[in-house]
Scaffold this motif. Structure first.
Motif, PDB file in Angstrom:
ATOM      1  N   ARG A  74       0.827  -1.210   0.000  1.00 52.32           N
ATOM      2  CA  ARG A  74       0.000   0.000   0.000  1.00 52.32           C
ATOM      3  C   ARG A  74       0.855   1.252   0.000  1.00 52.32           C
ATOM      4  NH1 ARG A  74      -4.594  -1.134   4.396  1.00 52.32           N
ATOM      5  NH2 ARG A  74      -5.421  -2.982   3.389  1.00 52.32           N
ATOM      6  N   LEU A  75       1.965   1.198   0.713  1.00 52.51           N
ATOM      7  CA  LEU A  75       2.886   2.333   0.704  1.00 52.51           C
ATOM      8  C   LEU A  75       3.450   2.540  -0.687  1.00 52.51           C
ATOM      9  CD1 LEU A  75       5.095   1.954   3.894  1.00 52.51           C
ATOM     10  CD2 LEU A  75       3.466   3.756   3.403  1.00 52.51           C
ATOM     11  N   LEU A  76       3.824   1.438  -1.326  1.00 53.13           N
ATOM     12  CA  LEU A  76       4.435   1.550  -2.653  1.00 53.13           C
ATOM     13  C   LEU A  76       3.412   1.974  -3.701  1.00 53.13           C
ATOM     14  CD1 LEU A  76       6.841  -1.530  -2.639  1.00 53.13           C
ATOM     15  CD2 LEU A  76       7.424   0.878  -2.354  1.00 53.13           C
ATOM     16  N   ALA A  77       2.135   1.638  -3.460  1.00 51.47           N
ATOM     17  CA  ALA A  77       1.077   2.078  -4.376  1.00 51.47           C
ATOM     18  C   ALA A  77       0.695   3.526  -4.088  1.00 51.47           C
ATOM     19  CB  ALA A  77      -0.146   1.184  -4.244  1.00 51.47           C
ATOM     20  N   ARG A  78       1.289   4.104  -3.057  1.00 46.44           N
ATOM     21  CA  ARG A  78       1.037   5.480  -2.610  1.00 46.44           C
ATOM     22  C   ARG A  78      -0.397   5.694  -2.172  1.00 46.44           C
ATOM     23  NH1 ARG A  78       4.296   9.048  -7.004  1.00 46.44           N
ATOM     24  NH2 ARG A  78       5.942   9.654  -5.628  1.00 46.44           N
ATOM     25  N   VAL A  79      -0.997   4.612  -1.716  1.00 43.73           N
ATOM     26  CA  VAL A  79      -2.338   4.723  -1.139  1.00 43.73           C
ATOM     27  C   VAL A  79      -2.224   5.341   0.246  1.00 43.73           C
ATOM     28  CG1 VAL A  79      -4.191   3.323  -0.167  1.00 43.73           C
ATOM     29  CG2 VAL A  79      -3.408   2.889  -2.475  1.00 43.73           C
ATOM     30  N   THR A  80      -1.175   4.971   0.967  1.00 43.84           N
ATOM     31  CA  THR A  80      -0.917   5.566   2.281  1.00 43.84           C
ATOM     32  C   THR A  80       0.508   6.131   2.306  1.00 43.84           C
ATOM     33  OG1 THR A  80      -0.171   3.438   3.105  1.00 43.84           O
ATOM     34  CG2 THR A  80      -2.443   4.015   3.533  1.00 43.84           C
ATOM     35  N   GLU A  81       0.804   6.847   3.391  1.00 45.03           N
ATOM     36  CA  GLU A  81       2.134   7.407   3.565  1.00 45.03           C
ATOM     37  C   GLU A  81       2.750   6.853   4.843  1.00 45.03           C
ATOM     38  OE1 GLU A  81       1.348  11.539   3.446  1.00 45.03           O
ATOM     39  OE2 GLU A  81       1.987  11.737   1.365  1.00 45.03           O
ATOM     40  N   PRO A  82       4.086   6.747   4.903  1.00 43.61           N
ATOM     41  CA  PRO A  82       4.699   6.226   6.127  1.00 43.61           C
ATOM     42  C   PRO A  82       4.529   7.195   7.298  1.00 43.61           C
ATOM     43  CG  PRO A  82       6.376   6.916   4.555  1.00 43.61           C
ATOM     44  CD  PRO A  82       5.074   7.000   3.846  1.00 43.61           C
ATOM     45  N   LEU A  88      11.817   7.828  -0.941  1.00 45.77           N
ATOM     46  CA  LEU A  88      12.214   8.758  -1.997  1.00 45.77           C
ATOM     47  C   LEU A  88      11.815   8.171  -3.344  1.00 45.77           C
ATOM     48  CD1 LEU A  88      15.819   9.549  -0.701  1.00 45.77           C
ATOM     49  CD2 LEU A  88      13.724  10.843  -0.295  1.00 45.77           C
ATOM     50  N   TRP A  89      11.154   8.991  -4.159  1.00 42.61           N
ATOM     51  CA  TRP A  89      10.666   8.525  -5.457  1.00 42.61           C
ATOM     52  C   TRP A  89      11.419   9.244  -6.574  1.00 42.61           C
ATOM     53  CZ3 TRP A  89       6.788   4.879  -5.353  1.00 42.61           C
ATOM     54  CH2 TRP A  89       6.090   4.750  -4.154  1.00 42.61           C
ATOM     55  N   ARG A  90      11.639   8.531  -7.657  1.00 42.22           N
ATOM     56  CA  ARG A  90      12.113   9.220  -8.845  1.00 42.22           C
ATOM     57  C   ARG A  90      10.991  10.144  -9.315  1.00 42.22           C
ATOM     58  NH1 ARG A  90      12.354   5.809 -13.966  1.00 42.22           N
ATOM     59  NH2 ARG A  90      10.354   6.824 -14.188  1.00 42.22           N
ATOM     60  N   LYS A  91      11.334  11.230  -9.970  1.00 41.43           N
ATOM     61  CA  LYS A  91      10.320  12.203 -10.373  1.00 41.43           C
ATOM     62  C   LYS A  91       9.279  11.602 -11.324  1.00 41.43           C
ATOM     63  CE  LYS A  91      11.893  16.931  -9.931  1.00 41.43           C
ATOM     64  NZ  LYS A  91      12.708  17.952 -10.532  1.00 41.43           N
ATOM     65  N   ASN A  92       8.032  12.070 -11.180  1.00 43.39           N
ATOM     66  CA  ASN A  92       6.937  11.699 -12.085  1.00 43.39           C
ATOM     67  C   ASN A  92       6.772  10.188 -12.253  1.00 43.39           C
ATOM     68  OD1 ASN A  92       6.493  14.398 -12.618  1.00 43.39           O
ATOM     69  ND2 ASN A  92       7.971  14.395 -14.297  1.00 43.39           N
ATOM     70  N   MET A  93       6.871   9.477 -11.151  1.00 43.18           N
ATOM     71  CA  MET A  93       6.756   8.034 -11.261  1.00 43.18           C
ATOM     72  C   MET A  93       5.338   7.597 -10.948  1.00 43.18           C
ATOM     73  SD  MET A  93       9.339   5.384  -9.638  1.00 43.18           S
ATOM     74  CE  MET A  93       7.980   4.519  -8.949  1.00 43.18           C
ATOM     75  N   SER A  94       4.830   6.709 -11.767  1.00 42.65           N
ATOM     76  CA  SER A  94       3.501   6.184 -11.472  1.00 42.65           C
ATOM     77  C   SER A  94       3.650   4.760 -10.964  1.00 42.65           C
ATOM     78  CB  SER A  94       2.630   6.201 -12.734  1.00 42.65           C
ATOM     79  OG  SER A  94       3.197   5.384 -13.728  1.00 42.65           O
ATOM     80  N   SER A  95       2.835   4.417  -9.989  1.00 41.47           N
ATOM     81  CA  SER A  95       2.882   3.044  -9.490  1.00 41.47           C
ATOM     82  C   SER A  95       1.477   2.639  -9.112  1.00 41.47           C
ATOM     83  CB  SER A  95       3.790   2.948  -8.276  1.00 41.47           C
ATOM     84  OG  SER A  95       3.185   3.545  -7.157  1.00 41.47           O
ATOM     85  N   SER A  96       1.131   1.384  -9.340  1.00 42.13           N
ATOM     86  CA  SER A  96      -0.160   0.955  -8.833  1.00 42.13           C
ATOM     87  C   SER A  96      -0.194  -0.542  -8.621  1.00 42.13           C
ATOM     88  CB  SER A  96      -1.302   1.404  -9.740  1.00 42.13           C
ATOM     89  OG  SER A  96      -1.469   0.482 -10.780  1.00 42.13           O
ATOM     90  N   LEU A 121      -7.331   3.379 -12.492  1.00 47.10           N
ATOM     91  CA  LEU A 121      -5.898   3.098 -12.524  1.00 47.10           C
ATOM     92  C   LEU A 121      -5.105   4.269 -13.081  1.00 47.10           C
ATOM     93  CD1 LEU A 121      -6.008  -0.613 -13.670  1.00 47.10           C
ATOM     94  CD2 LEU A 121      -5.220   0.234 -11.476  1.00 47.10           C
ATOM     95  N   GLY A 122      -5.817   5.344 -13.468  1.00 45.65           N
ATOM     96  CA  GLY A 122      -5.114   6.560 -13.860  1.00 45.65           C
ATOM     97  C   GLY A 122      -4.965   6.753 -15.364  1.00 45.65           C
ATOM     98  N   LEU A 123      -5.668   5.933 -16.162  1.00 42.36           N
ATOM     99  CA  LEU A 123      -5.617   6.136 -17.613  1.00 42.36           C
ATOM    100  C   LEU A 123      -6.594   7.229 -18.021  1.00 42.36           C
ATOM    101  CD1 LEU A 123      -5.599   2.460 -18.912  1.00 42.36           C
ATOM    102  CD2 LEU A 123      -3.669   4.001 -18.677  1.00 42.36           C
ATOM    103  N   VAL A 164      -7.465  -5.720 -17.814  1.00 37.45           N
ATOM    104  CA  VAL A 164      -7.376  -4.263 -17.678  1.00 37.45           C
ATOM    105  C   VAL A 164      -6.084  -3.891 -16.967  1.00 37.45           C
ATOM    106  CG1 VAL A 164      -8.440  -2.202 -16.736  1.00 37.45           C
ATOM    107  CG2 VAL A 164      -9.872  -4.038 -17.589  1.00 37.45           C
ATOM    108  N   ALA A 165      -5.831  -4.582 -15.862  1.00 41.19           N
ATOM    109  CA  ALA A 165      -4.671  -4.224 -15.041  1.00 41.19           C
ATOM    110  C   ALA A 165      -3.371  -4.367 -15.826  1.00 41.19           C
ATOM    111  CB  ALA A 165      -4.638  -5.092 -13.790  1.00 41.19           C
ATOM    112  N   ILE A 166      -3.284  -5.413 -16.643  1.00 37.95           N
ATOM    113  CA  ILE A 166      -2.036  -5.648 -17.358  1.00 37.95           C
ATOM    114  C   ILE A 166      -1.862  -4.629 -18.486  1.00 37.95           C
ATOM    115  CG2 ILE A 166      -2.798  -7.285 -19.139  1.00 37.95           C
ATOM    116  CD1 ILE A 166       0.173  -8.036 -16.964  1.00 37.95           C
ATOM    117  N   HIS A 167      -2.977  -4.070 -18.987  1.00 38.04           N
ATOM    118  CA  HIS A 167      -2.873  -3.081 -20.055  1.00 38.04           C
ATOM    119  C   HIS A 167      -2.646  -1.664 -19.539  1.00 38.04           C
ATOM    120  CE1 HIS A 167      -4.451  -6.295 -22.625  1.00 38.04           C
ATOM    121  NE2 HIS A 167      -3.782  -5.673 -23.559  1.00 38.04           N
ATOM    122  N   ALA A 168      -2.919  -1.445 -18.231  1.00 38.17           N
ATOM    123  CA  ALA A 168      -2.669  -0.127 -17.658  1.00 38.17           C
ATOM    124  C   ALA A 168      -1.188  -0.056 -17.324  1.00 38.17           C
ATOM    125  CB  ALA A 168      -3.518   0.074 -16.410  1.00 38.17           C
ATOM    126  N   ASP A 169      -0.426   0.594 -18.152  1.00 41.23           N
ATOM    127  CA  ASP A 169       1.020   0.589 -17.988  1.00 41.23           C
ATOM    128  C   ASP A 169       1.488   1.586 -16.936  1.00 41.23           C
ATOM    129  OD1 ASP A 169       2.445  -1.301 -19.154  1.00 41.23           O
ATOM    130  OD2 ASP A 169       3.056  -0.154 -20.921  1.00 41.23           O
TER     131      ASP A 169
END
Lengths: 270, 251
Positions: A74-82, A88-96, A121-123, A164-169
């Protein structure tokens, strides 16, 4: 315990050269637990976890139930924060998270559901409509694609979700034990698709209890125990250390059960 | 707005789902409010013998405006809770859920409003230039709905108990909005307290425009805006501050 050996360094030199895109530093997550009227207790679901993710690698996360793997995802999906430490994230990174059937509406068609999932999923709507034919083909739903999704079997539903999930890059894909989707032939196909993503330059974090899957797919493995990262390194070695610890724990449990039984038996005899 | 497509598609699927789920489909968007209003007409118009010959349009105008407010706020207030499993898997800004509920209700309200206008025309009211006053009235009411709906939606995940309070507070507010009686019949002291309720000037404005062909009372609308803006500010602050805390609060 750190399972970092010289072998780990030579094993996947490809991954080592790649840039670090996510850096997790001493991260902890605190949950609030209700313990009574107006009373709450703090509960640390993750205590102290550190590791980094490099571009293009596949990172496995293993650990017992309740170790904090899902909290970490969940942290890595940025659903929650520590709540302590930082990421630290690279700039403009999407994750889900590769989440199947989020926002699923049984009354609506597979097509509509694919659009909802894609938007979540952000498309963009345009991107999804362009992908719809591919999603329909991949899910093997055929004419069912335009039928209400409530009429689908569980397997069909999972296939749609996976398609759907596999096509959402996304730059970083998080997978929580979904490799066993649908019937045998679709499972092979989905594993194939996963592997293509993994072999390609996709960065993937995989949580699984299947050591075979982890061993086969992952470059590196992180072992989490009671909210702490206790081991990291090359897959074979971390898995071996983990399996050893599990075997040891099971042995202890059996011994304890025997001792309890013996004590009970003794009491009954008296 | 980055999530505009998600909000609009959410409204569309909400409406589609409602139609698909019911045997009579979208007929319920009209039948349900008509039935709801018939109940109150039976109680207050026939049972308690309120008002005079104009009581039916008086009651209907108030009820239509109230129902838009009530339905939107009620559903927006639980919108984050209703999407628990979703927000634990995917990051979506939490205002999206409240906004979808409010816009869905607004769409249904507009249908009923058209029906109300038709009813007023059929029963002999004539539109005049003043009917354009309805536009600012609707915009101000929309602002109030968004402010209160998002605020409650932002607070309730912290205290689920509040949900029970909201249900009863809305019921009290309904009886205190002057839907069933005219505010001018109250004593002066009671009137002052009664007027704190922002739905009072709004419902009066609806009636002024539609029943009396007058411009709405601008001071009244100004008061509603003054009440709404701080609530909206607090709601936006809370939603921003706790955006990534909500998934941990509810399980």
């Amino acid at each position: 315990m750190q399972v970092r050996t010289s072998k780990a360094r030579t094993h996947k030199t490809r991954a080592r050269k790649k840039a670090v895109i996510v850096e997790v530093q001493n991260v902890g997550v605190c949950y609030r637990q209700r313990t009574g009227v107006l009373r709450y207790q703090k509960f640390w679901g993750l205590e102290d976890v550190s590791f980094e993710i490099r571009a293009g690698e596949t990172l496995g996360i293993i650990g017992a139930n309740g170790a904090g793997k899902s909290t970490l995802l969940r942290l890595l999906a940025r659903v929650t924060e520590p709540d302590r430490g930082r990421i630290l994230w690279r700039k403009n990174m999407s994750s889900s998270l590769l989440a199947l059937n989020v926002g699923f509406r049984p009354e609506l068609s597979g097509r509509n559901n694919a659009i909802i999932s894609g938007l979540l999923l952000g498309l963009k709507l345009k991107e999804i409509t362009r992908l719809l034919d591919q999603i329909r083909d991949f899910s093997e739903l055929g004419d069912f694609f335009d039928q209400p999704a409530g009429t689908y079997s569980t397997g069909m539903r999972a296939r749609l979700g996976f398609a759907v999930a596999i096509h959402a890059d996304r730059d970083l894909m998080l997978i929580d034990e979904v490799l066993g989707v649908g019937d045998e032939s679709f499972r092979l196909k989905s594993q194939q698709a996963m592997r293509e993503k993994i072999r390609g330059d996709k960065t993937v974090v995989l949580v699984s209890h299947s050591m075979e899957a982890i061993r086969e797919l992952c470059d590196r493995v992180i072992w989490i125990d009671k909210g702490r990262s206790v081991g990291s390194g090359n897959a074979d070695q971390v898995i071996e250390a983990y399996s050893g610890a599990v075997r040891e724990a099971v042995k202890q449990l059996i011994l304890e059960a025997r001792r309890n039984n013996a004590a009970k038996g003794g009491a009954a005899l008296k | 707005m980055e999530y505009r497509e998600l909000v609009l598609y959410g409204v569309y699927t909400d409406l589609r789902t409602e139609v698909a789920r019911r045997f009579l489909g979208f007929a319920w968007w009209i039948l349900e409010p008509v039935m709801y209003m018939a109940v109150f007409y039976a109680v207050f118009g026939l049972g308690l013998r309120q008002g005079g010959p104009d009581y039916v349009p008086f009651l209907l105008t108030g009820m239509v405006a109230w129902k838009w407010f009530d339905g939107s706020v009620r559903q927006a207030s639980t919108s984050i809770l209703a999407n628990t499993s979703l927000i634990q898997q995917i990051f979506v800004p939490k205002y999206v859920f409240g906004l979808i509920q409010i816009l869905t209700n607004t769409f249904k309200f507009l249908l009923v409003l058209v029906l109300l206008l038709a009813f007023l025309l059929v029963t002999g009211r004539r539109p005049s230039l003043e009917w354009f006053g309805l536009v600012p009235v609707l915009l101000v009411q929309f602002l109030l709905i968004i402010s209160l709906g998002l605020l409650l939606g932002a607070v309730i995940p912290f205290m689920h108990d509040l949900k029970l309070l909201v249900d009863n507070a809305l019921m009290l507010m309904m009886f205190m909005s002057g839907i069933f009686f005219d505010a001018s019949s109250l004593s002066e002291g009671a009137n002052a307290i009664f007027r704190l309720n922002p739905m009072v000037p709004l419902i009066e404005a609806h009636r002024a425009v539609l029943l009396h062909n007058e411009w709405p009372h601008w001071g009244g609308l100004g008061y509603v805006v003054l009440v709404s803006l701080p609530m909206l500010a607090v709601a936006v602050l809370l939603l921003r501050r706790f955006e990534r805390q909500y998934p941990k609060l509810i399980y």
